[in-house]
Design an enzyme around this catalytic site. Sequence first.
Site, mmCIF file in Angstrom:
data_model
loop_
_atom_site.group_PDB
_atom_site.id
_atom_site.type_symbol
_atom_site.label_atom_id
_atom_site.label_comp_id
_atom_site.label_asym_id
_atom_site.label_seq_id
_atom_site.Cartn_x
_atom_site.Cartn_y
_atom_site.Cartn_z
ATOM 1 N N TYR A 94 11.043 32.813 -14.324
ATOM 2 C CA TYR A 94 9.664 32.232 -14.869
ATOM 3 C C TYR A 94 9.595 30.801 -15.243
ATOM 4 O O TYR A 94 9.003 30.710 -16.506
ATOM 5 C CB TYR A 94 9.460 33.403 -16.001
ATOM 6 C CG TYR A 94 8.000 33.913 -15.936
ATOM 7 C CD1 TYR A 94 7.412 34.494 -14.969
ATOM 8 C CD2 TYR A 94 6.928 33.610 -17.198
ATOM 9 C CE1 TYR A 94 6.024 35.037 -14.834
ATOM 10 C CE2 TYR A 94 5.769 33.997 -17.095
ATOM 11 C CZ TYR A 94 5.073 34.867 -16.058
ATOM 12 O OH TYR A 94 3.851 35.133 -15.763
ATOM 13 N N GLY A 95 9.988 29.942 -14.483
ATOM 14 C CA GLY A 95 9.643 28.480 -14.791
ATOM 15 C C GLY A 95 8.523 27.924 -14.026
ATOM 16 O O GLY A 95 7.664 28.768 -14.103
ATOM 17 N N ASN A 96 8.777 26.776 -13.684
ATOM 18 C CA ASN A 96 7.499 26.123 -13.180
ATOM 19 C C ASN A 96 6.963 27.117 -11.822
ATOM 20 O O ASN A 96 5.822 27.605 -11.838
ATOM 21 C CB ASN A 96 7.495 24.917 -12.820
ATOM 22 C CG ASN A 96 6.752 24.184 -12.009
ATOM 23 O OD1 ASN A 96 6.332 24.251 -10.769
ATOM 24 N ND2 ASN A 96 5.585 23.563 -12.849
ATOM 25 N N ALA A 97 8.030 27.408 -10.931
ATOM 26 C CA ALA A 97 7.583 27.837 -9.909
ATOM 27 C C ALA A 97 7.241 29.416 -9.948
ATOM 28 O O ALA A 97 6.277 29.817 -9.739
ATOM 29 C CB ALA A 97 8.744 27.923 -8.876
ATOM 30 N N GLY A 98 8.065 30.147 -10.691
ATOM 31 C CA GLY A 98 7.905 31.604 -11.031
ATOM 32 C C GLY A 98 6.507 32.061 -11.528
ATOM 33 O O GLY A 98 5.863 32.961 -11.365
ATOM 34 N N LYS A 150 18.398 14.396 -3.310
ATOM 35 C CA LYS A 150 18.281 15.251 -4.482
ATOM 36 C C LYS A 150 19.097 14.518 -5.562
ATOM 37 O O LYS A 150 20.132 13.782 -5.446
ATOM 38 C CB LYS A 150 18.993 16.469 -4.239
ATOM 39 C CG LYS A 150 18.695 17.411 -5.149
ATOM 40 C CD LYS A 150 17.133 17.958 -4.840
ATOM 41 C CE LYS A 150 16.740 19.021 -5.570
ATOM 42 N NZ LYS A 150 15.578 19.911 -4.820
HETATM 43 N N1 GLU Z 1 12.298 19.587 -6.526
HETATM 44 C C1 GLU Z 1 11.130 19.924 -5.648
HETATM 45 C C2 GLU Z 1 11.715 20.747 -4.490
HETATM 46 O O1 GLU Z 1 12.954 21.159 -4.524
HETATM 47 C C3 GLU Z 1 10.230 19.038 -5.059
HETATM 48 C C4 GLU Z 1 10.727 17.944 -4.510
HETATM 49 C C5 GLU Z 1 9.913 16.585 -4.540
HETATM 50 O O2 GLU Z 1 8.649 16.760 -4.834
HETATM 51 O O3 GLU Z 1 10.168 15.641 -4.023
HETATM 52 O O4 GLU Z 1 11.320 20.794 -3.362
#
Ligand code: GLU
Length: 417
Positions: A220-224, A107
Site C-alpha cells: 500500500y505504497g505509492n503504486a498500491g 537503476k
Molecule cells: N521506479 C519506477 C519504475 O520502476 C519509475 C522509473 C522512472 O520513472 O524512471 O518503473
Amino acid sequence: MVKKSSNLFEMAQAQLEEAAGILHLEPGIHAILREPMRELHISIPVKMDDGQTKVFKGFRVQHNNARGPFKGGIRFHPEETIDVVRALAFWMTWKCAVVDIPLGGGKGGVICNSKEMSSGELERLSRGYIDAIWEFIGPNRDIPAPDVYTNPQIMGWMMDEYSKLRGYYTPGVITGKPLAVGGSLGRGDATARGGVYTIIEAAKHLNLDLSEATVAIQGYGNAGSYAAILMHEITGSKIIAVSDSKGGIHNKRGLDPHKVLQHKTETGSVIDFPQAENISNAELLELRVDILCPAGLETVITGENAPRIKAKIVAELANGPTTPEADEILYHNEVFNIPDFLCNAGGVTVSYFEWVQSLNRYYWDEEEIHQRLAKIMTKAFQAVLAESLKRKISMRLAAYIVAVARVTEAMKLRGWV
Ligand code: GLU
C-alpha cells in the site's frame, strides 16, 4: 523450461534466455543484453545528527542505452543488493522498449533504513549519492527517478545537487520531482494509472465486467494505494483486501481505499483497520478474487504458493513479483498475467513526459498527460497480447519478444553488432 534461481538477476537473465531462443537472437546480441553496460559501486559518507559519520553503500547500474539515455529509479532499502539493482535496471530496458519511449534502462540503490533516518540525514545521503555519480548521469546520459522508499522531495534534493555541480538549473536530470521544481502533473499516480489501463484492456479480452470485479492489492505504497483508489473510482471494482509490510486487511463487502490510506498515514500501517479482519500477506495472495495486484516487493508469488492463486488476472505493479517457476504454474492454470514491465510502465512513461517538459520548459495540463498515457499503455498492451496470441506464449514472454526485438533493432542500426 526456464532455469530456476533464487538470485533475482539470474532469474531475469533466464527470462531473457527464453525470449532469445524464440527470437533466434544472435549470440553477440544476447551476450550484450545479458549484462549491464556499466556499474557504479559507491561509498557515501554522511554526517549523522549525532555528529558521527556513517558510510552507506550505493549502486547505479546502467543496463542498456541503445534506444536513449539510461532511465530508472533509485531505491533506498536496508537489504539492497547489487543483484537486485542489476535485475531492476535490466527490466527498465524492456519497460521503456515495450511502451516504445526513447529511453534505455538503469537503476540505483542505497543500502539504508530510510524509516530510521531524519530528514536532514536523508537530504545529506541524497546529495552524497549524486556527488558520487554525477559525472555519469545527466539529461542526455542517465535520468534517475523515485522508487521504493524514495519520493519527490528526495528527487528535488538530487536535482538541486546535480544543478549545483553542473553550474546551472538542470531539471531534465531527474524525474518524479515536486511540481514547483519542474515536476509533471500526473506523475504521482502514474504507475497505478498505467496499470489500471492495462487491467481494463485485459478485462475486455477476458470478457470480465470490472464494475462487478473483486480486487486484492499487496503493498500500500505509492503504486498500491493509488491502484486501490483508481480501481475504485475508474472501474468501480470492489477492493476487498490490501496489505503492507506489517500485514493485511480483508472485508468481502469492500474497503474504502481513501479511509484505508488515512488509517495508514495515522497509524503507520493498514492493519487493525476498523470493519475489516486482519490477514497475513500470504493469505491475501491466495484469496478468491478476480484481480490480484502484487504492488510491493519482488518474488512474492513462487512455485510454492502459485498453485493456490485463484485470481483470474494477476496485474504486476511491483517489479519482479513472480518467479519463473510460478510463471509456468500460473500459465498452466490459465491465470492471465499482466507482466511487471508492461503493467507498471505508466510510471516511467509519465517520467518520459516529465523529462520532455523539463527539457522544453513547457508544461502540459493533467488531461493531456492522462490521454497520452492511456494511448501508450493501451497500444503496448495490445502489441503484447497480439504477440502472445500469435505465438501461443505467456504475456511475459510476449512482452520480452516485443521489447527485445526493438532494442535489438536499435543496436543493429547503430552498428553495435
Ligand atoms: N521506479 C519506477 C519504475 O520502476 C519509475 C522509473 C522512472 O520513472 O524512471 O518503473
